[in-house]
Design an enzyme around this catalytic site. Structure first.
Site, PDB file in Angstrom:
ATOM      1  N   ARG A  47      35.442  42.167  26.026  1.00 54.03           N
ATOM      2  CA  ARG A  47      36.243  42.544  27.175  1.00 54.03           C
ATOM      3  C   ARG A  47      35.937  44.003  27.522  1.00 54.03           C
ATOM      4  O   ARG A  47      35.266  44.704  26.771  1.00 54.03           O
ATOM      5  CB  ARG A  47      37.740  42.335  26.910  1.00 54.03           C
ATOM      6  CG  ARG A  47      38.121  42.528  25.474  1.00 54.03           C
ATOM      7  CD  ARG A  47      39.186  43.544  25.172  1.00 54.03           C
ATOM      8  NE  ARG A  47      39.333  44.624  26.069  1.00 54.03           N
ATOM      9  CZ  ARG A  47      38.846  45.847  25.847  1.00 54.03           C
ATOM     10  NH1 ARG A  47      38.101  46.106  24.767  1.00 54.03           N
ATOM     11  NH2 ARG A  47      39.064  46.819  26.689  1.00 54.03           N
ATOM     12  N   GLY A  48      36.428  44.392  28.690  1.00 54.50           N
ATOM     13  CA  GLY A  48      36.059  45.691  29.232  1.00 54.50           C
ATOM     14  C   GLY A  48      34.917  45.489  30.206  1.00 54.50           C
ATOM     15  O   GLY A  48      33.897  44.876  29.858  1.00 54.50           O
ATOM     16  N   ALA A  49      35.080  45.963  31.443  1.00 51.89           N
ATOM     17  CA  ALA A  49      34.107  45.666  32.489  1.00 51.89           C
ATOM     18  C   ALA A  49      32.660  46.016  32.109  1.00 51.89           C
ATOM     19  O   ALA A  49      31.758  45.192  32.273  1.00 51.89           O
ATOM     20  CB  ALA A  49      34.514  46.363  33.789  1.00 51.89           C
ATOM     21  N   ARG A  88      34.898  35.254  34.971  1.00 51.70           N
ATOM     22  CA  ARG A  88      35.989  36.214  35.197  1.00 51.70           C
ATOM     23  C   ARG A  88      35.749  36.893  36.545  1.00 51.70           C
ATOM     24  O   ARG A  88      34.706  37.530  36.731  1.00 51.70           O
ATOM     25  CB  ARG A  88      36.085  37.246  34.073  1.00 51.70           C
ATOM     26  CG  ARG A  88      36.444  36.636  32.728  1.00 51.70           C
ATOM     27  CD  ARG A  88      36.977  37.666  31.756  1.00 51.70           C
ATOM     28  NE  ARG A  88      38.280  38.156  32.164  1.00 51.70           N
ATOM     29  CZ  ARG A  88      38.919  39.165  31.547  1.00 51.70           C
ATOM     30  NH1 ARG A  88      38.357  39.778  30.521  1.00 51.70           N
ATOM     31  NH2 ARG A  88      40.101  39.558  31.958  1.00 51.70           N
ATOM     32  N   GLN A 193      45.637  45.384  23.845  1.00 54.06           N
ATOM     33  CA  GLN A 193      44.386  46.109  23.621  1.00 54.06           C
ATOM     34  C   GLN A 193      44.627  47.552  23.204  1.00 54.06           C
ATOM     35  O   GLN A 193      43.867  48.122  22.419  1.00 54.06           O
ATOM     36  CB  GLN A 193      43.519  46.089  24.892  1.00 54.06           C
ATOM     37  CG  GLN A 193      43.032  44.712  25.296  1.00 54.06           C
ATOM     38  CD  GLN A 193      43.896  44.120  26.390  1.00 54.06           C
ATOM     39  OE1 GLN A 193      45.123  44.273  26.371  1.00 54.06           O
ATOM     40  NE2 GLN A 193      43.296  43.441  27.337  1.00 54.06           N
ATOM     41  N   ASP A 234      38.011  48.109  36.548  1.00 50.36           N
ATOM     42  CA  ASP A 234      37.204  46.900  36.579  1.00 50.36           C
ATOM     43  C   ASP A 234      36.508  46.701  37.917  1.00 50.36           C
ATOM     44  O   ASP A 234      35.511  45.991  37.996  1.00 50.36           O
ATOM     45  CB  ASP A 234      38.082  45.682  36.267  1.00 50.36           C
ATOM     46  CG  ASP A 234      38.466  45.624  34.808  1.00 50.36           C
ATOM     47  OD1 ASP A 234      37.795  44.890  34.051  1.00 50.36           O
ATOM     48  OD2 ASP A 234      39.400  46.336  34.400  1.00 50.36           O
ATOM     49  N   ASN A 244      42.446  47.565  37.853  1.00 60.23           N
ATOM     50  CA  ASN A 244      42.405  47.791  36.410  1.00 60.23           C
ATOM     51  C   ASN A 244      43.469  46.940  35.743  1.00 60.23           C
ATOM     52  O   ASN A 244      44.223  46.216  36.404  1.00 60.23           O
ATOM     53  CB  ASN A 244      42.608  49.279  36.091  1.00 60.23           C
ATOM     54  CG  ASN A 244      42.236  49.610  34.657  1.00 60.23           C
ATOM     55  OD1 ASN A 244      41.119  49.326  34.216  1.00 60.23           O
ATOM     56  ND2 ASN A 244      43.156  50.196  33.917  1.00 60.23           N
ATOM     57  N   LYS A 245      43.538  47.012  34.443  1.00 62.15           N
ATOM     58  CA  LYS A 245      44.466  46.209  33.654  1.00 62.15           C
ATOM     59  C   LYS A 245      45.880  46.301  34.218  1.00 62.15           C
ATOM     60  O   LYS A 245      46.321  47.366  34.615  1.00 62.15           O
ATOM     61  CB  LYS A 245      44.427  46.669  32.201  1.00 62.15           C
ATOM     62  CG  LYS A 245      45.342  45.905  31.263  1.00 62.15           C
ATOM     63  CD  LYS A 245      45.056  44.401  31.277  1.00 62.15           C
ATOM     64  CE  LYS A 245      43.635  44.073  30.915  1.00 62.15           C
ATOM     65  NZ  LYS A 245      43.361  42.620  30.969  1.00 62.15           N
TER      66      LYS A 245
END
Length: 344
Positions: A47-49, A88, A193, A234, A244-245
């Site tokens: 995970r993480g762009a 995604r 996270q 992201d 973003n998250k």
């Protein structure tokens, strides 16, 4: 340095550090196909762009290797790329990396040459991300005065990138030059996270970190405990709206209310030149079970609807600075906006 992805060419596998188990357990997933990489991305093992983009690049290598012996190898490769690109929708680095991999074989006739071209391009993407992160850290740390306490959200460190990190890259660089007093990390529900990954990364580096529940952030700002908020991204629109998250928008609103800088750190690959506004960014909605599992329940109580957006959009007017490896702009002030334009 932590690395979430390890390419092993002799074995023909991409090893993915399963971040769902950290920090309690270190387990590597062996992905030997593009579909296995897609499953790792969709399931949040990676995970993480930026890391998603790097994983997709190596997934493309696995795809081209799997079809190299076929007469219609290009069609087989394109089919696998389409499937990988759909897992995604919000992180722009996924599609960006896949486009790079497709372009790398666009003029190639022989399958064996396409394999070599893909491997070289994937290696370039990974190396460029690490270099970009270090530059982001160098530039972004200059925005922070000495003795600051920074609040950060989700995980934007080595685990989410090719190494060093974006928002955590700025934090690491500020710590190295002695400007940082400490870090406040949000839990980042529902996947935690921040609790599982960010706090662990910072502790491993010896950087002072305090963990809070997401809903405590505004109160700490009001108490004068936070000097700056730094997050990753992201996807970023041309006018500086940031996906973003989930929870990032709320932090930006609170930061503005308390006159605290809100800084976004991301490689230039996270800027989507096709999108003028954040309203055009597709937001991924995930399974309700992710929320209820945190409460020890397998499903929602009868009659309860569950909404689980994985991301939100922070309007440009709330963003004090966007830091990329190419420079810094201020969407809130309308300064340096050429950084976000296609020609930048």
């Amino acid at each position: 340095m932590l690395k979430p992805l390890l390419w092993k060419p002799e074995e023909g596998v991409l090893e993915v550090l399963d971040q769902r188990l950290l920090p309690a357990e270190t387990r590597w997933l062996r992905c030997d196909s593009a579909s296995a990489v897609a499953e790792a991305i969709a399931g949040m093992a990676v995970r993480g762009a930026p890391a998603i983009g790097i994983a997709a690049a190596w997934g493309a290598v696995l795809a081209i290797r799997s079809v190299a012996g076929q007469e219609d190898w290009r069609q087989g490769f394109d089919r696998q790329m389409a499937a990988l690109g759909a897992v995604r929708p919000t992180a722009v680095n996924l599609g960006w990396a896949i486009n790079r991999m497709r372009e790398s074989v666009a003029g190639v006739e022989r399958a064996e040459d396409a394999v070599s071209a893909c491997e070289a391009e994937a290696a370039r993407i990974e190396a460029a991300d690490l270099a970009a992160n270090r530059r982001i850290g160098e530039l972004g740390s200059r925005l922070l005065p000495d003795g600051v306490t920074v609040l950060t959200h989700c995980n934007t460190g080595a685990l989410a990138t090719g190494g060093h990190g974006t928002a955590l890259g700025i934090i690491r660089s500020a710590w190295e030059r002695g400007a940082l007093k400490g870090v406040i990390a949000t839990e980042t529900r529902p996947w935690l996270q921040g609790a599982r990954l960010t706090s662990w990364e910072l502790a491993e580096d010896g950087i002072p970190v305090s963990l809070i529940v997401d809903s405590a952030a505004a109160a700490l700002m009001a108490a004068g405990r936070v000097d700056a908020v730094i997050i990753g991204a992201d996807r970023i629109s041309r006018q500086g709206d940031v996906a973003n998250k989930i929870g990032s928008y709320g932090l930006a609103v609170a930061a503005r209310a308390h006159d605290i800088p809100f800084i976004v750190a991301a490689p230039s690959s996270t800027i989507d030149p096709r999108l003028a506004r954040g309203d055009d960014i597709e937001i991924e909605h995930r399974e309700a079970s992710e929320i209820w599992a945190a409460a020890g329940l397998s499903r929602a109580p009868k009659g309860v609807e569950t909404l689980n957006p994985a991301f939100d959009i922070t309007p440009a007017g709330l963003v004090s600075a966007i830091v990329t490896e190419k420079g810094i702009c201020s969407p809130a002030e309308g300064q340096g906006m050429e950084l976000l334009q296609p020609s930048a």
